[in-house]
Scaffold this active site. Structure first.
Site, short mmCIF file in Angstrom:
data_model
loop_
_atom_site.label_atom_id
_atom_site.label_comp_id
_atom_site.label_asym_id
_atom_site.label_seq_id
_atom_site.Cartn_x
_atom_site.Cartn_y
_atom_site.Cartn_z
N LYS A 22 16.48 -3.79 -4.31
CA LYS A 22 16.03 -3.95 -2.91
C LYS A 22 15.07 -5.12 -2.80
CE LYS A 22 12.51 -1.34 -1.35
NZ LYS A 22 11.37 -2.01 -0.74
N ASN A 23 14.11 -5.20 -3.71
CA ASN A 23 13.06 -6.21 -3.59
C ASN A 23 13.50 -7.58 -4.07
OD1 ASN A 23 11.52 -4.28 -2.43
ND2 ASN A 23 10.23 -3.91 -4.22
N CYS A 117 1.15 -0.46 6.68
CA CYS A 117 2.06 0.68 6.51
C CYS A 117 1.23 1.77 5.84
CB CYS A 117 3.26 0.27 5.65
SG CYS A 117 2.82 0.05 3.93
N ARG A 122 -1.80 -4.26 4.14
CA ARG A 122 -0.75 -5.24 3.86
C ARG A 122 -0.93 -6.55 4.65
NH1 ARG A 122 3.58 -2.13 1.90
NH2 ARG A 122 4.33 -3.99 0.85
N ASP A 306 5.05 0.38 -8.15
CA ASP A 306 6.17 1.12 -7.56
C ASP A 306 6.66 2.25 -8.46
OD1 ASP A 306 7.69 -1.79 -5.96
OD2 ASP A 306 5.93 -0.58 -5.48
N ARG A 398 15.11 4.08 2.68
CA ARG A 398 14.78 2.65 2.75
C ARG A 398 14.99 1.98 1.40
NH1 ARG A 398 9.30 1.13 5.52
NH2 ARG A 398 10.20 -0.81 4.77
C1 EPZ Z 1 6.06 -6.33 -2.83
O1 EPZ Z 1 5.29 -6.09 -1.68
C2 EPZ Z 1 7.10 -5.23 -2.87
N1 EPZ Z 1 7.95 -5.33 -1.68
C3 EPZ Z 1 6.41 -3.87 -2.93
O2 EPZ Z 1 7.43 -2.88 -3.04
C4 EPZ Z 1 5.54 -3.83 -4.18
O3 EPZ Z 1 4.86 -2.60 -4.23
C5 EPZ Z 1 4.54 -4.99 -4.15
O4 EPZ Z 1 5.25 -6.24 -4.01
C6 EPZ Z 1 3.70 -5.06 -5.41
O5 EPZ Z 1 4.54 -5.20 -6.53
C7 EPZ Z 1 8.91 -6.29 -1.64
O6 EPZ Z 1 9.07 -7.07 -2.56
C8 EPZ Z 1 9.77 -6.32 -0.41
P1 EPZ Z 1 1.98 -8.06 -2.52
P2 EPZ Z 1 4.28 -7.25 -1.15
O7 EPZ Z 1 1.93 -9.17 -1.53
O8 EPZ Z 1 4.79 -8.58 -1.52
C9 EPZ Z 1 -2.50 -7.97 -1.01
C10 EPZ Z 1 8.43 -0.81 -2.66
O9 EPZ Z 1 8.03 0.34 -2.86
N2 EPZ Z 1 -2.13 -9.12 -0.17
O10 EPZ Z 1 2.34 -8.38 -3.94
O11 EPZ Z 1 4.00 -6.96 0.28
C11 EPZ Z 1 -1.77 -6.70 -0.61
O12 EPZ Z 1 -2.45 -6.04 0.43
C12 EPZ Z 1 7.51 -1.83 -2.06
O13 EPZ Z 1 9.57 -1.24 -2.97
C13 EPZ Z 1 -3.12 -9.74 0.61
O14 EPZ Z 1 -4.28 -9.34 0.60
O15 EPZ Z 1 2.99 -6.94 -2.00
C14 EPZ Z 1 -1.78 -5.91 -1.90
O16 EPZ Z 1 -3.02 -5.25 -2.02
C15 EPZ Z 1 6.18 -1.23 -1.66
N3 EPZ Z 1 -2.78 -10.79 1.39
C16 EPZ Z 1 -1.67 -6.99 -2.98
O17 EPZ Z 1 -2.03 -8.22 -2.35
C17 EPZ Z 1 -1.49 -11.30 1.43
O18 EPZ Z 1 -1.24 -12.28 2.14
C18 EPZ Z 1 -0.27 -7.16 -3.55
O19 EPZ Z 1 0.61 -7.25 -2.44
C19 EPZ Z 1 -0.51 -10.66 0.63
C20 EPZ Z 1 -0.85 -9.59 -0.16
#
Ligand code: EPZ
Length: 419
Positions: A22-23, A117, A122, A306, A398
């Site tokens: 998915k990701n 969410c 996020r 995850d 999802r």
């Molecule tokens: C990706 O989310 C995945 N989703 C998530 O999978 C996964 O849990 C996550 O990476 C971490 O591995 C997809 O790839 C579609 P991040 P993402 O940006 O990219 C903070 C699932 O269950 N952050 O790596 O949204 C954020 O709040 C889902 O399949 C900022 O502060 O996660 C978090 O604390 C859930 N500012 C941390 O960084 C930003 O601009 C990591 O988030 C971006 C992120």
């Protein structure tokens, strides 16, 4: 609202075929916006999130077709608007991934702020800061990100924290920017590497895929390719966890063992016998004692957030005490309260859970709060005595393709009912 009814107690046994990740497919769908010519993506899982992102892209005038094998075929030559609307983006926050490609190719993009969410706020500040560093003029107003750029310019971007989709957005934008872009502290998740591999096939010039330093030389255009998505490592880990928690033996087929090192190490520490080949992984827990393990989530290649909830379920019915620390998201412990309804002994201190394994869990009605929490509760239900009903399973749909059919194929007693 649909529910799963799970009858616990059966040791799972058999083989299950893993779907595409998915990701990985979500950023690849966004990457089709970069292609001047038609493009195909194969091994696409039948998931709600994939359909939602396809609707966002189709809404811009791009031709998007799913064939009988659920492969996606796109053609961007009919694109006419550059907006990703709130009503779609709020249901699937990874829609933010269209921002970088649209800006890079068309010089304009209007994308609804994804909003938070269940698992956290996020924010997307790192996505925006990176695009501004590349010369984009970005205004955030009325709940939308409105971006313009005559042509993005290469820049050196140091990501303040590791962000998977943040890295993916900026990597896609950089492929058509003028000059060189360096992304430091880039995410190294296999899904990022899969995206880089696809972009290179499309004609992008990218070095450092799989490392935390990506170097991109911008090019004038990219062409469509026929690309196959890598296997879903989190779905793989979830089915292996189902074998572990029920004391059975599960072999996952069409898997990618080299994307799960940290997780396989933890299964071994938990007492499982792990074997693997080129494209399969087997976990054998028959006659073995499930031991509690300590988990600390961190960016790849460390233990993935995850898989945190799934190992929490295992710890809940293991021998010993396991400490689970969630470092990526600020609110990814909502499954703890639901596990306690099944008799789990867990003490929560902020984002640290101290789990004392119980000899058995007892089935009860529980509620899914997010995608991986729903998987955790299904796993706990498979191990618990009696019947567990898991509510709000739209979360599950999802991220897991036909999870009840795949689990039933392993001998699980699980059915989907309309509540
Ligand atoms: C990706 O989310 C995945 N989703 C998530 O999978 C996964 O849990 C996550 O990476 C971490 O591995 C997809 O790839 C579609 P991040 P993402 O940006 O990219 C903070 C699932 O269950 N952050 O790596 O949204 C954020 O709040 C889902 O399949 C900022 O502060 O996660 C978090 O604390 C859930 N500012 C941390 O960084 C930003 O601009 C990591 O988030 C971006 C992120």
């Amino acid at each position: 609202m649909q529910k799963f009814i799970v009858e616990g107690g059966a040791a799972l046994e058999g083989e299950v075929t893993i779907s595409g990740a998915k990701n990985a497919v979500l950023p690849l769908q966004a990457a089709t916006l970069l292609a001047d010519t038609p493009m195909s993506i194969r091994n696409v899982p039948r998931l709600k999130d994939v359909q939602t992102l396809a609707a966002v892209i189709e809404g811009m005038g791009v031709a998007v077709r799913f064939d009988e094998h659920n492969n996606i075929h796109t053609d961007t030559r009919t694109i006419h608007t550059f907006t990703a609307p709130y009503e779609l983006v709020r249901t699937m926050r990874a829609s933010i991934l269209v921002l970088g490609p649209m800006l890079a190719r068309f010089g304009e993009a209007e994308v609804s702020l994804p909003g938070g969410c269940a698992i956290g706020d996020r924010p997307v500040n790192l996505h925006i800061a990176g695009l501004e560093a590349m010369g984009a003029d970005i205004r955030v107003e009325e709940g939308y990100i409105r971006a313009r750029a005559k042509r993005l310019k290469g820049a050196r971007i140091v990501m303040e924290m590791v962000s998977v989709t943040g890295t993916e957005n900026l990597l896609m934008a950089a492929t058509l920017a003028e000059g060189r872009t360096v992304i430091e502290n880039a995410a190294r998740e296999p899904e990022v590497t899969d995206l880089a591999r696809c972009l290179i096939a499309m004609g992008a010039r990218i070095e450092g895929a799989g490392t935390d330093r990506l170097v991109v030389e911008g090019v004038e255009s990219l062409k469509g390719v026929d690309y196959t998505v890598l296997p879903d490592r989190i779905e793989t880990g979830t089915f292996l966890a189902a074998g572990a928690i029920t004391g059975g033996r599960v072999r996952t087929l069409r898997a990618a063992p080299d994307t799960l090192d940290a997780v396989l190490q933890k299964f071994t520490e938990a007492g499982a016998a792990i074997s693997s080949g080129e494209d399969w992984i087997e976990l054998d827990m028959r006659g073995r004692t499930l031991r509690a393990v300590d988990i600390r989530t961190d960016p790849y290649p460390a233990f993935p957030t995850d898989m945190q909830a799934q190992f929490m379920a295992m710890n809940a019915c293991s021998q010993g005490i396991g400490v689970v620390v969630e470092t990526i998201f600020e609110n990814r412990m909502m499954h703890v309260a639901e596990l306690k309804r099944l008799g789990a002994n867990i003490r929560l201190e902020g984002n640290t859970a101290i789990v004392a394994g119980m000899p058995y869990l007892k089935g009860a009605p529980v509620m899914a709060t997010d995608l991986r929490a729903s998987a955790c509760l299904i796993l706990a239900g498979l191990a618990a005595e009696g019947k567990t009903t898991v509510d709000r399973i739209y979360h599950t749909d999802r991220g897991y393709e036909c999870i009840e059919h795949k689990l039933a194929g392993l001998g699980a007693r699980i059915e989907r009912v309309n509540a």
